[in-house]
Design a protein around this motif. Structure first.
Motif, PDB file in Angstrom:
ATOM      1  N   SER A   1     120.155 119.815  59.798  1.00 16.46           N
ATOM      2  CA  SER A   1     120.328 121.079  60.520  1.00 16.46           C
ATOM      3  C   SER A   1     120.613 122.222  59.828  1.00 16.46           C
ATOM      4  O   SER A   1     120.124 123.459  59.831  1.00 16.46           O
ATOM      5  CB  SER A   1     121.336 120.859  61.795  1.00 16.46           C
ATOM      6  N   GLN A   2     121.713 122.104  58.927  1.00 11.33           N
ATOM      7  CA  GLN A   2     122.234 123.148  58.210  1.00 11.33           C
ATOM      8  C   GLN A   2     121.325 123.739  57.267  1.00 11.33           C
ATOM      9  O   GLN A   2     121.059 124.823  56.991  1.00 11.33           O
ATOM     10  CB  GLN A   2     123.350 122.642  57.148  1.00 11.33           C
TER      11      GLN A   2
ATOM     12  N   PHE B   1     132.338 127.295  64.509  1.00  8.27           N
ATOM     13  CA  PHE B   1     131.473 126.033  64.015  1.00  8.27           C
ATOM     14  C   PHE B   1     132.161 125.592  62.535  1.00  8.27           C
ATOM     15  O   PHE B   1     133.105 126.281  61.955  1.00  8.27           O
ATOM     16  CB  PHE B   1     130.260 126.566  63.425  1.00  8.27           C
ATOM     17  N   GLN B   2     132.116 124.287  62.365  1.00  8.76           N
ATOM     18  CA  GLN B   2     132.664 123.714  61.159  1.00  8.76           C
ATOM     19  C   GLN B   2     131.401 123.083  60.638  1.00  8.76           C
ATOM     20  O   GLN B   2     130.605 122.455  61.169  1.00  8.76           O
ATOM     21  CB  GLN B   2     133.796 122.638  61.620  1.00  8.76           C
TER      22      GLN B   2
ATOM     23  N   ILE C   1     126.392 112.960  60.932  1.00  5.51           N
ATOM     24  CA  ILE C   1     126.491 113.831  59.433  1.00  5.51           C
ATOM     25  C   ILE C   1     125.370 114.069  58.978  1.00  5.51           C
ATOM     26  O   ILE C   1     125.124 115.336  58.539  1.00  5.51           O
ATOM     27  CB  ILE C   1     127.661 113.174  58.629  1.00  5.51           C
ATOM     28  N   VAL C   2     124.608 112.975  58.788  1.00  5.45           N
ATOM     29  CA  VAL C   2     123.032 113.236  58.006  1.00  5.45           C
ATOM     30  C   VAL C   2     122.308 114.223  58.914  1.00  5.45           C
ATOM     31  O   VAL C   2     121.750 115.207  58.456  1.00  5.45           O
ATOM     32  CB  VAL C   2     122.369 111.876  57.892  1.00  5.45           C
TER      33      VAL C   2
END
Length: 56
Positions: free
Chosen positions: A36-37, A2-3, A30-31
């Motif tokens: 999600s992060q 994962f990145q 990206i947003v």
């Protein structure tokens, strides 16, 4: 494999870079990735609790 996007670095990007990301269609992705992060810790806790509950 994962990145992750560094939120602090992303927020520090200059306007022209953000405009380029938007033009390439990357900004929305990206947003969504950052959103999600933010959810991962809660999901990990829920998964651990589920495993503990199901083991008993």
């Amino acid at each position: 494999g994962f990145q992750l996007v560094d939120e602090v670095a992303f927020r520090a990007l200059p306007g022209p870079v953000l405009a380029e990301f938007h033009a390439k269609g990357w900004l929305d992705l990206i947003v969504l990735h950052l959103a999600s992060q933010q959810r991962w810790p809660a999901l990990a806790t829920e998964a651990a609790n589920s495993r503990t509950h199901n083991a008993n």
